[in-house]
Design a protein around this motif. Structure first.
Motif, PDB file in Angstrom:
ATOM      1  N   GLY A  66      42.320  36.593  45.994  1.00 26.73           N
ATOM      2  CA  GLY A  66      41.258  37.334  45.331  1.00 26.73           C
ATOM      3  C   GLY A  66      41.722  38.369  44.346  1.00 26.73           C
ATOM      4  O   GLY A  66      40.928  39.213  43.905  1.00 26.73           O
ATOM      5  N   MET A  78      39.703  38.724  40.877  1.00 25.37           N
ATOM      6  CA  MET A  78      38.483  39.532  40.960  1.00 25.37           C
ATOM      7  C   MET A  78      38.829  40.999  41.218  1.00 25.37           C
ATOM      8  O   MET A  78      38.281  41.911  40.575  1.00 25.37           O
ATOM      9  CB  MET A  78      37.586  39.004  42.070  1.00 25.37           C
ATOM     10  N   ARG A  79      39.719  41.253  42.170  1.00 23.15           N
ATOM     11  CA  ARG A  79      40.072  42.629  42.517  1.00 23.15           C
ATOM     12  C   ARG A  79      40.600  43.396  41.313  1.00 23.15           C
ATOM     13  O   ARG A  79      40.188  44.543  41.046  1.00 23.15           O
ATOM     14  CB  ARG A  79      41.122  42.608  43.637  1.00 23.15           C
ATOM     15  N   SER A 135      36.943  31.007  39.886  1.00 23.21           N
ATOM     16  CA  SER A 135      37.057  32.462  40.024  1.00 23.21           C
ATOM     17  C   SER A 135      36.589  33.173  38.754  1.00 23.21           C
ATOM     18  O   SER A 135      35.970  34.244  38.821  1.00 23.21           O
ATOM     19  CB  SER A 135      38.502  32.850  40.336  1.00 23.21           C
ATOM     20  N   GLU A 168      32.888  33.201  38.914  1.00 19.37           N
ATOM     21  CA  GLU A 168      32.454  34.185  39.909  1.00 19.37           C
ATOM     22  C   GLU A 168      32.557  35.597  39.349  1.00 19.37           C
ATOM     23  O   GLU A 168      31.656  36.433  39.550  1.00 19.37           O
ATOM     24  CB  GLU A 168      33.304  34.041  41.175  1.00 19.37           C
ATOM     25  N   THR A 207      29.575  38.402  38.632  1.00 16.93           N
ATOM     26  CA  THR A 207      29.657  39.753  39.200  1.00 16.93           C
ATOM     27  C   THR A 207      29.511  40.809  38.111  1.00 16.93           C
ATOM     28  O   THR A 207      28.790  41.810  38.285  1.00 16.93           O
ATOM     29  CB  THR A 207      30.998  39.920  39.935  1.00 16.93           C
ATOM     30  N   ILE A 231      27.800  45.246  45.043  1.00 18.32           N
ATOM     31  CA  ILE A 231      28.864  44.230  45.013  1.00 18.32           C
ATOM     32  C   ILE A 231      29.644  44.351  46.315  1.00 18.32           C
ATOM     33  O   ILE A 231      30.138  45.430  46.652  1.00 18.32           O
ATOM     34  CB  ILE A 231      29.820  44.417  43.815  1.00 18.32           C
ATOM     35  N   THR A 232      29.739  43.257  47.039  1.00 21.41           N
ATOM     36  CA  THR A 232      30.556  43.226  48.263  1.00 21.41           C
ATOM     37  C   THR A 232      31.494  42.038  48.144  1.00 21.41           C
ATOM     38  O   THR A 232      31.128  40.910  48.472  1.00 21.41           O
ATOM     39  CB  THR A 232      29.681  43.098  49.527  1.00 21.41           C
ATOM     40  N   TYR A 233      32.679  42.292  47.659  1.00 18.94           N
ATOM     41  CA  TYR A 233      33.661  41.228  47.472  1.00 18.94           C
ATOM     42  C   TYR A 233      34.714  41.341  48.566  1.00 18.94           C
ATOM     43  O   TYR A 233      35.367  42.381  48.695  1.00 18.94           O
ATOM     44  CB  TYR A 233      34.323  41.323  46.096  1.00 18.94           C
ATOM     45  N   ARG A 234      34.847  40.291  49.357  1.00 20.78           N
ATOM     46  CA  ARG A 234      35.736  40.295  50.518  1.00 20.78           C
ATOM     47  C   ARG A 234      35.426  41.520  51.393  1.00 20.78           C
ATOM     48  O   ARG A 234      36.326  42.220  51.854  1.00 20.78           O
ATOM     49  CB  ARG A 234      37.203  40.259  50.085  1.00 20.78           C
ATOM     50  N   GLY A 257      39.799  43.520  48.945  1.00 22.21           N
ATOM     51  CA  GLY A 257      38.356  43.662  48.944  1.00 22.21           C
ATOM     52  C   GLY A 257      37.888  44.822  48.081  1.00 22.21           C
ATOM     53  O   GLY A 257      38.591  45.815  47.883  1.00 22.21           O
TER      54      GLY A 257
END
Length: 711
Positions: free
Chosen positions: A338, A341-342, A387, A390, A394, A685-688, A703
């Motif tokens: 991830g 995204m992070r 990704s 995604e 986001t 937003i709640t990613y991982r 996360g």
């Protein structure tokens, strides 16, 4: 400092022109027509809303001298615009066409050994070449005239990574320009001789026509440090002048669209003095590439902390970063777990309102074919592209939540950065060749996170008077005026932390006399309440340079580390402080057998001294990161730092200009899962990241949690 240009942000092709910009460098001239149509389809699927176009397209725009062809570029821009994708149009001057180099080889740079820097890569041109500037500005004017009224072109992208391949030019053009630059700076040859200390090694010059460039002088020859520092400044200024010339050529024809150029800020480079460059752009942009390993996210936050300061409280632009591996390092690690995204959300957490990659589609050939992209060689049916989609979704959600235009809250501690001190650490004439100002800034920044503090990184030249604490790690170069500013800050009630190699020389690379640190004519020592006589440089290894057993045995007699009374260790540098002023408190001293061997046992290593209404702390030796963190924790009260954050999380806050909206970012900076309690606001937003039954949040590795609060 120059007057800063008015902030202008490029509009998107949305109904109100707003939203977080998302996209990347687009190079359609590498691909056939059918691929371009497929690109548009995939861009829309990924929520791409902007691209940087024509960065390396000079030869396609002007295939022969004076013959300009815009039909292909018009076609691509129309396709993009009709799909709702804005264009950040480049001046296309980063790489000149081969015909120009063949006709005018005199524009090629010369390296310090006298070798021609041949064409075939990027930026194979002299910034001081009048011939090259003529061709480049002609191209700029043609582009401006053709696209000044195009509604899909919303910003101008000048050059690309100025100085990447031509930061140092030793040509005769550069020599003539350097002599002019020196005369403008010093006015008289007597002033130059004094500044450069030319009495040493018989280097006095009788006129500016005798001034030389610091070319290669022999195998182990050492360049005069003031001359080298001025050459660094000159190179920065010549490229900045070239940027201004390009910008102004376009602005005379097309003044209504904002201008930028991409900086190169990461903690392994600071090519230019971006504190100067930031005044000359309408919005600040950066190319940031990650450092593999455990420092990955911390390094990103540290670089972004400087970018936020350069942006002066306004949003800024990530012009390039990578979806995964690059192709130009000895070890090209990919992103995983991830991190794509992070990393992107971490940039947003630090004030970025634009997230762009190099590049949109991964090249099938050329020097960057194995550099990752938004559409990889594997195509749309791939982990990377999924990704990318995604991430686009986001960022679109953050735009819809009203994030764009909000600004980052500042901390109460500023770590000061100086491009000139970074350049100075490269001198071969210092007590140690292992000094690195930017790396020390990074280490102090990371240590602050470890201590539950989030510091800002602020250029030395900027105004940092509103902070509670300033930290100067290895700020080797301090002009008298800067020392006065630091002392005034402390006298007014601020806390100043001075590192072991700070203030060694003034802005002419002259050593202050009377003891160390010598900058400011003794004012720095007065503020700190200490005086050092000598530097103790420790050999980091007991292995001899030539590998021989005899030398190794001899070297083994020298201790490789020295202990401090507070449990810390120093492994490189210790200032031998022989005098402390009344009211100076010794916070730690050297102790033990190794200290005794170096005649340092009991010598002050870390001190604190009241100065006016404030406090000056001197750290007279290098410390490892965990030791710096412990020191900061012990100084929390002195630093007016009353709230300690979770050291496993980077927590930042962005607020709208009217104060009605607050966005909190929580980014996991460790490899293990962590629990978050007392979270502010409602999650958007709640990613991982999962919400647990007791109302806390479980943040997995890499996360990110983003919350919003309405006021």
């Amino acid at each position: 400092m120059a007057e800063r240009r008015t902030f202008r942000w490029p509009a998107l092709l949305t109904p109100d022109g707003r939203g977080i910009a998302y996209g990347g460098d687009y190079n359609p001239d590498q691909w056939p027509e059918e691929v371009i149509d497929d690109d548009i389809r995939l861009m829309q699927r990924a929520h791409v809303n902007t691209v940087a176009l024509a960065i390396f397209s000079w030869d396609k725009i002007e295939p022969r001298e004076g013959e300009f062809t815009f039909d292909w570029l018009d076609h691509v821009i129309d396709k993009l615009g009709n799909a709702g994708i804005a264009v950040d149009l480049a001046s296309a001057t980063a790489s000149a066409p081969i015909w120009l180099y063949n006709q005018h080889p005199e524009v090629l740079p010369i390296d310090r050994y006298g070798h021609v820097v041949n064409a075939g890569s990027r930026q194979s041109w002299r910034p001081t070449s009048a011939v090259f500037k003529h061709y480049a500005l002609t191209l700029c004017r043609q582009l401006a005239q053709h696209y000044k009224n195009n509604p899909y072109v919303t910003a101008w992208h000048m050059g690309n990574e100025y100085g990447w391949n031509n930061r140092y030019d030793y040509s005769d053009d550069a020599l003539a320009a350097f002599r002019t630059w020196c005369e403008r700076k010093y006015g008289t040859i007597e002033a130059l001789n004094k500044a450069w200390g030319t009495a040493f090694w018989s280097q006095q010059v009788n006129s500016f026509d005798e001034v030389l460039l610091p070319r290669h002088m022999g195998g182990d020859a050492m360049v005069n440090p003031p001359q080298q520092l001025d050459f660094e400044r000159f190179g920065n200024d010549m490229l900045l002048d070239f940027y201004r010339a390009e910008r102004d050529a376009i602005a005379q024809i097309c003044p209504d669209k904002p201008f930028t150029t991409n900086f190169m800020v990461s903690t392994d480079q600071c090519t230019m003095d971006y504190a100067q460059w930031a005044d000359e752009v309408d919005f600040v942009s950066n190319d940031h590439y990650f450092h593999e390993g455990e420092s990955h996210v911390d390094e990103l936050f540290c670089s972004d902390a400087l970018m936020d300061s350069l942006a002066a409280g306004k949003p800024w632009y990530v012009m390039e970063h990578s979806t995964s591996a690059v192709q130009w390092k000895p070890f090209n690690a990919r992103k995983r777990n991830g991190e794509l995204m992070r990393d992107a959300l971490a940039h947003v957490a630090m004030g970025a309102d634009a997230i762009n990659f190099f590049q949109w589609r991964q090249s099938a050939s050329g020097a960057e074919a194995f550099h990752s992209a938004m559409v990889p060689h594997a195509g749309e049916d791939s982990k990377i592209f999924r990704s990318v989609c995604e991430l686009g979704k986001t960022l679109n959600e953050l735009s819809e939540a009203g994030m764009q235009g909000s600004v980052l809250q500042r901390g109460d501690t500023a770590i000061l950065f100086s491009a000139e001190s970074e350049w100075a650490t490269r001198s071969r004439t210092l007590p140690s060749s292992k000094l690195n100002h930017w790396h020390d800034v990074r280490d102090w920044y990371r240590a602050a996170l470890d201590a539950g503090m989030r510091a800002d990184v602020v250029p030395l030249a900027y105004d940092w008077s509103a902070y509670h604490t300033i930290i100067l790690p290895t700020v080797i170069v301090l002009a008298d005026a800067d020392v006065r500013r630091i002392a005034d800050f402390a006298a007014a009630g601020g806390t100043v932390i001075i590192g072991y190699a700070t203030g060694l020389v003034d802005d002419c690379f002259h050593v202050g006399l009377g003891g160390y640190p010598g900058a400011g004519g003794g004012l720095l020592r007065e503020m700190l309440g200490v005086r050092g006589e000598e530097f103790n440089i420790v050999n980091e290894s007991s292995v001899a340079r030539d590998g021989s057993d005899d030398d190794a045995c001899a070297a083994a007699d020298d201790p490789a580390a020295i202990a401090l009374s507070n449990g810390a260790m120093t492994r490189l540098w210790q200032t031998d402080v022989t005098t402390i002023a009344p009211h100076t408190t010794v916070l730690a001293s050297y102790q033990g057998a190794a200290a005794a061997d170096w005649e340092l046992d009991g010598t002050p290593a870390v001190t604190s001294h009241p100065y006016g209404a404030g406090t000056a702390v001197y750290v007279g030796c290098d410390l490892e990161r965990h030791d710096i963190a412990q020191l900061l924790e012990s100084l929390a009260n002195v630093m007016n730092h009353t709230e300690t954050a979770n050291p496993s999380v980077v927590h930042t806050v962005r607020e709208s200009a009217d104060g009605r909206m607050r966005f909190d970012f929580y980014v996991n900076r460790v490899s293990a899962p962590i629990a978050l309690a007392n979270v502010v606001g409602e999650p958007i937003i709640t990613y991982r990241c999962d919400r647990t039954s007791d109302g806390t949040f479980a943040l997995a590795r890499n996360g990110v949690l983003v919350t919003k609060t309405m006021r």
